[in-house]
Motif scaffolding. Structure first.
Motif, mmCIF file in Angstrom:
data_model
loop_
_atom_site.group_PDB
_atom_site.id
_atom_site.type_symbol
_atom_site.label_atom_id
_atom_site.label_comp_id
_atom_site.label_asym_id
_atom_site.label_seq_id
_atom_site.Cartn_x
_atom_site.Cartn_y
_atom_site.Cartn_z
ATOM 1 N N UNK A 58 0.812 -1.217 0.000
ATOM 2 C CA UNK A 58 0.000 0.000 0.000
ATOM 3 C C UNK A 58 0.846 1.267 0.000
ATOM 4 N N UNK A 59 2.142 1.129 0.185
ATOM 5 C CA UNK A 59 3.040 2.274 0.013
ATOM 6 C C UNK A 59 3.469 2.409 -1.449
ATOM 7 N N UNK A 60 3.302 1.335 -2.207
ATOM 8 C CA UNK A 60 3.712 1.320 -3.610
ATOM 9 C C UNK A 60 2.556 1.551 -4.585
ATOM 10 N N UNK A 61 1.360 1.074 -4.209
ATOM 11 C CA UNK A 61 0.226 1.095 -5.124
ATOM 12 C C UNK A 61 -0.967 1.786 -4.476
ATOM 13 N N UNK A 62 -1.764 2.446 -5.301
ATOM 14 C CA UNK A 62 -2.994 3.096 -4.861
ATOM 15 C C UNK A 62 -4.164 2.342 -5.477
ATOM 16 N N UNK A 63 -5.158 2.033 -4.672
ATOM 17 C CA UNK A 63 -6.376 1.398 -5.170
ATOM 18 C C UNK A 63 -7.213 2.488 -5.826
ATOM 19 N N UNK A 64 -7.514 2.312 -7.097
ATOM 20 C CA UNK A 64 -8.197 3.373 -7.843
ATOM 21 C C UNK A 64 -9.685 3.453 -7.555
ATOM 22 N N UNK A 65 -10.328 2.343 -7.268
ATOM 23 C CA UNK A 65 -11.756 2.374 -6.993
ATOM 24 C C UNK A 65 -11.984 3.030 -5.631
ATOM 25 N N UNK A 66 -12.756 4.138 -5.583
ATOM 26 C CA UNK A 66 -12.919 4.877 -4.328
ATOM 27 C C UNK A 66 -13.549 4.053 -3.197
ATOM 28 N N UNK A 67 -14.550 3.251 -3.500
ATOM 29 C CA UNK A 67 -15.218 2.470 -2.458
ATOM 30 C C UNK A 67 -14.284 1.395 -1.904
ATOM 31 N N UNK A 68 -13.568 0.708 -2.778
ATOM 32 C CA UNK A 68 -12.630 -0.323 -2.326
ATOM 33 C C UNK A 68 -11.473 0.309 -1.562
ATOM 34 N N UNK A 69 -10.999 1.442 -2.048
ATOM 35 C CA UNK A 69 -9.923 2.157 -1.355
ATOM 36 C C UNK A 69 -10.350 2.540 0.057
#
Length: 84
Positions: A58-69
């Motif tokens: 989670x320091x390397x990648x961002x979850x793009x879907x707002x609800x899942x994020x």
């Protein structure tokens, strides 16, 4: 003859946290997924968070879907609070 090991297929049962997380995230985000399958996928997805956090995903990648994020963020916050 190659000295490199043969690649392991993604579908192999290796207990790979990232593969499990992505597979369950895809199920949860697919509008065609029945609600009962989504409900089963959510705890399985969340179960992978400690391993993925320890790996620094989670320091390397961002979850793009707002609800899942938001779901992942809230769960990680709750885990930090319980650990403190």
């Amino acid at each position: 003859m190659s000295l490199l090991p043969a690649p392991t297929p993604v579908h192999a049962s290796r207990g790979d946290a990232l593969t499990d997380f992505v597979a369950h995230a895809q199920l949860m985000l697919d509008p065609a997924t029945p609600e009962s399958v989504r409900r089963d996928a959510e705890p399985r997805l969340l179960a992978q968070l400690p391993t993925l956090q320890a790996l620094g995903v989670f320091e390397l990648f961002i979850i793009r879907d707002p609800a899942l994020r938001a779901l992942v963020h809230d769960e990680l916050q709750a885990q930090r609070t319980c650990a403190a």
